[in-house]
Design a protein around this motif. Structure first.
Motif, mmCIF file in Angstrom:
data_model
loop_
_atom_site.group_PDB
_atom_site.id
_atom_site.type_symbol
_atom_site.label_atom_id
_atom_site.label_comp_id
_atom_site.label_asym_id
_atom_site.label_seq_id
_atom_site.Cartn_x
_atom_site.Cartn_y
_atom_site.Cartn_z
ATOM 1 N N LEU A 37 0.820 -1.214 0.000
ATOM 2 C CA LEU A 37 0.000 0.000 0.000
ATOM 3 C C LEU A 37 0.854 1.265 0.000
ATOM 4 C CD1 LEU A 37 -2.801 -1.104 2.468
ATOM 5 C CD2 LEU A 37 -3.025 -0.729 0.003
ATOM 6 N N LYS A 38 1.991 1.235 0.707
ATOM 7 C CA LYS A 38 2.889 2.389 0.695
ATOM 8 C C LYS A 38 3.429 2.626 -0.710
ATOM 9 C CE LYS A 38 4.517 2.439 5.451
ATOM 10 N NZ LYS A 38 5.659 2.258 6.346
ATOM 11 N N ILE A 39 3.803 1.551 -1.382
ATOM 12 C CA ILE A 39 4.332 1.670 -2.744
ATOM 13 C C ILE A 39 3.242 2.198 -3.678
ATOM 14 C CG2 ILE A 39 5.151 0.330 -4.725
ATOM 15 C CD1 ILE A 39 6.638 -1.446 -2.642
ATOM 16 N N LEU A 44 0.697 6.814 -6.629
ATOM 17 C CA LEU A 44 -0.449 7.711 -6.833
ATOM 18 C C LEU A 44 -0.060 9.161 -6.566
ATOM 19 C CD1 LEU A 44 -3.250 5.557 -5.182
ATOM 20 C CD2 LEU A 44 -2.981 6.052 -7.619
ATOM 21 N N LEU A 45 0.723 9.384 -5.526
ATOM 22 C CA LEU A 45 1.173 10.750 -5.234
ATOM 23 C C LEU A 45 2.038 11.308 -6.369
ATOM 24 C CD1 LEU A 45 2.035 10.516 -1.440
ATOM 25 C CD2 LEU A 45 0.204 11.848 -2.492
ATOM 26 N N ALA A 46 2.892 10.468 -6.909
ATOM 27 C CA ALA A 46 3.737 10.901 -8.020
ATOM 28 C C ALA A 46 2.878 11.259 -9.236
ATOM 29 C CB ALA A 46 4.742 9.808 -8.383
ATOM 30 N N ALA A 47 1.854 10.456 -9.497
ATOM 31 C CA ALA A 47 0.971 10.735 -10.629
ATOM 32 C C ALA A 47 0.213 12.039 -10.417
ATOM 33 C CB ALA A 47 -0.017 9.581 -10.818
ATOM 34 N N VAL A 48 -0.231 12.289 -9.202
ATOM 35 C CA VAL A 48 -0.946 13.538 -8.909
ATOM 36 C C VAL A 48 -0.011 14.723 -9.077
ATOM 37 C CG1 VAL A 48 -2.002 14.862 -7.025
ATOM 38 C CG2 VAL A 48 -2.700 12.511 -7.432
ATOM 39 N N ARG A 49 1.209 14.592 -8.576
ATOM 40 C CA ARG A 49 2.178 15.699 -8.689
ATOM 41 C C ARG A 49 2.475 16.039 -10.146
ATOM 42 N NH1 ARG A 49 5.268 12.806 -4.558
ATOM 43 N NH2 ARG A 49 4.587 13.635 -2.569
#
Length: 66
Positions: A37-39, A44-49
């Motif tokens: 889940l951390k990975i 997901l955070l990278a995609a949002v950024r």
């Protein structure tokens, strides 16, 4: 003293050993799930950024003052 009591009682039973092994497997499974889940979250955070424009403090002040 605890070691003496365990030695006197005879140590863990076969059922207790199985339960301990089962709990250790469950802990390992949960740790693996947390890592997965951390990975996933990092991805997901990278995609949002990638899709967001950087916002600065001055950008926020401009929007509030209008």
């Amino acid at each position: 003293m605890a070691k003496a009591l365990i030695g006197f009682i005879g140590g863990p039973t076969a059922d207790e050993q199985r339960q301990t092994a089962r709990m250790r497997r469950r802990i390992a499974d949960l740790e693996a799930e947390v890592l997965r889940l951390k990975i996933e979250n990092d991805g997901l955070l990278a995609a949002v950024r990638e899709h967001l424009e950087p916002v600065t403090a001055s950008d926020l002040r401009e929007r509030v003052s209008h």
